[in-house]
Write an enzyme that holds these catalytic residues in place. Structure first.
Site, PDB file in Angstrom:
ATOM      1  N   LYS A  53      11.183 155.229  13.285  1.00 27.95           N
ATOM      2  CA  LYS A  53      11.390 154.437  12.064  1.00 27.95           C
ATOM      3  C   LYS A  53      10.573 155.038  10.916  1.00 27.95           C
ATOM      4  O   LYS A  53      11.035 155.137   9.775  1.00 27.95           O
ATOM      5  CB  LYS A  53      11.001 152.972  12.303  1.00 27.95           C
ATOM      6  CG  LYS A  53      12.066 152.234  13.130  1.00 27.95           C
ATOM      7  CD  LYS A  53      11.603 150.894  13.679  1.00 27.95           C
ATOM      8  CE  LYS A  53      12.631 150.350  14.669  1.00 27.95           C
ATOM      9  NZ  LYS A  53      12.204 149.147  15.372  1.00 27.95           N
ATOM     10  N   GLN A  97       7.303 145.297  15.961  1.00 27.26           N
ATOM     11  CA  GLN A  97       8.012 145.937  17.075  1.00 27.26           C
ATOM     12  C   GLN A  97       7.931 145.054  18.327  1.00 27.26           C
ATOM     13  O   GLN A  97       6.844 144.640  18.725  1.00 27.26           O
ATOM     14  CB  GLN A  97       7.399 147.321  17.345  1.00 27.26           C
ATOM     15  CG  GLN A  97       8.156 148.136  18.350  1.00 27.26           C
ATOM     16  CD  GLN A  97       9.586 148.472  17.913  1.00 27.26           C
ATOM     17  OE1 GLN A  97       9.819 148.921  16.801  1.00 27.26           O
ATOM     18  NE2 GLN A  97      10.555 148.225  18.791  1.00 27.26           N
ATOM     19  N   ASP A 120      14.497 143.078   9.667  1.00 30.44           N
ATOM     20  CA  ASP A 120      15.107 143.067  10.999  1.00 30.44           C
ATOM     21  C   ASP A 120      16.126 141.929  11.125  1.00 30.44           C
ATOM     22  O   ASP A 120      16.906 141.886  12.068  1.00 30.44           O
ATOM     23  CB  ASP A 120      14.014 142.864  12.080  1.00 30.44           C
ATOM     24  CG  ASP A 120      13.689 144.154  12.813  1.00 30.44           C
ATOM     25  OD1 ASP A 120      14.488 145.110  12.726  1.00 30.44           O
ATOM     26  OD2 ASP A 120      12.634 144.208  13.474  1.00 30.44           O
TER      27      ASP A 120
END
Ligand code: NAD
Length: 304
Positions: A53, A97, A120
């Site tokens: 990422k 994460q 997200d």
């Protein structure tokens, strides 16, 4: 033969478009999109995801920031870091994460992220917006699936779409997105009694389960469009000739390989279009995460 949907190429096209928009945003508003990532613990797969990422951010000219916390970090410590990112003006997207260590409540953590920076798309506010068809942040993998179908000129409206898998990250949001595009959607999961009946009905079949070759040749009809989200790492202990029917050369070189949830070799001749694994849905996820972060930066810059 099916058309191969090349996720690597589509994701590169998207990243190039983002790069151009970043230059423009900096020129007009002096703003560089910023992504803040929180990584707790030492999970090797999570470390790989976070570094890819960050690499994606560098590629398109974003600011990328990461906070790495030990496995023993407390929930309060993680919430504190989220608060810092929520208040930072140079950070437009925040992600934590997953998975998190067991002492930390995932729901509390995800709900602490400002919905305006929730790139997200896991915050209940953004899930609600997806259901209500309001503009918000959509989880990257399902957003990437719809983007691929559209860029390949594949009609969604009016078609029978079957979603196999109903996770919060892929299956449920993907089913909603297909529904929002006017597909007639069936959702299958571990308790579905006759999976084949539903997959045979599909004109678009999306599979996100994590079981190698769950979908076999006799489970799909001619002309189906297949999106295989599954990522299954085949190592020596799992390497049966059946599983390695089409990735054997990669396995022989690397000692491990990736395959999807769909028996690609046998199904490909029946399909009208299909995504390979790897090189299909996988690369789209980071591209769409970057797209969400750019969108957030544009909203902050009042350009959207
Ligand atoms: P998950 O484990 O959260 O969910 C799996 C789903 O499959 C569940 O809904 C379960 O009910 C269903 N399922 C299990 N066995 C089944 C069966 N026999 N028949 C029908 N349904 C069944 O998984 P997830 O996070 O949604 O990920 C699914 C797969 O997609 C994994 O292989 C994962 O690695 C991959 N994935 C890829 C990307 C990407 O390409 N960027 C992103 C996320 C997940």
């Amino acid at each position: 033969m099916a058309k191969l949907i090349n996720g690597t190429k589509i994701s590169n096209d998207i990243k190039n478009e983002i790069k151009e928009e970043v230059k423009e945003l900096e020129r007009i508003k002096g703003i560089k999109p910023g992504l803040g990532v929180i990584l707790v613990g030492e999970n090797p797969a999570s470390k790989v995801y976070v570094s890819s990422k960050q690499k994606g951010c560098e590629e398109v000219g974003f600011l990328s920031d990461a906070i790495k916390m030990p496995e023993t970090a407390t929930e309060a410590e993680v919430l504190k870091q989220i608060e810092i990112y929520n208040n930072r003006k140079d950070i437009h997207g925040i992600l934590v994460q997953l998975p998190l260590p067991s002492q930390i409540d995932k729901i509390k953590v995800l709900e602490a992220i400002s919905p305006l920076k929730d790139v997200d798309g896991f915050h209940p506010v953004n899930i609600g917006k997806l259901v209500a068809q309001e503009d918000g942040f959509v989880p990257a993998t399902p957003a990437g699936i719809i983007e691929m179908l559209k860029r390949e000129g594949i009609t969604i409206k009016g078609r029978n779409a079957t979603m196999v898998g109903h996770s919060e990250i892929v299956g449920k949001p993907c089913a909603l997105l297909l529904l929002n595009e006017w597909a007639t959607v069936t959702v299958c999961h571990i308790e579905t009694r006759d999976l084949k009946m539903h997959t045979l009905n599909a004109e678009i079949l999306v599979v996100a389960v994590g079981k190698p070759y769950l979908i076999k040749e006799d489970m799909v009809k001619d002309g189906v469009v297949i999106i295989d989200v599954g990522i299954n790492r085949i190592t020596t202990d799992k390497a049966s000739p059946e599983l390695l029917s089409w990735r054997k050369s990669d396995f022989d070189v690397k000692g491990a390989t990736l395959i999807g949830d769909v028996d690609f070799q046998k199904i490909e001749p029946k399909a009208s279009a299909i995504t390979p694994v790897p090189g299909g849905v996988g690369p789209m996820t980071i591209a769409m995460l970057l797209k969400n972060t750019l969108k957030s930066a544009k909203i902050f810059a009042q350009l959207k």
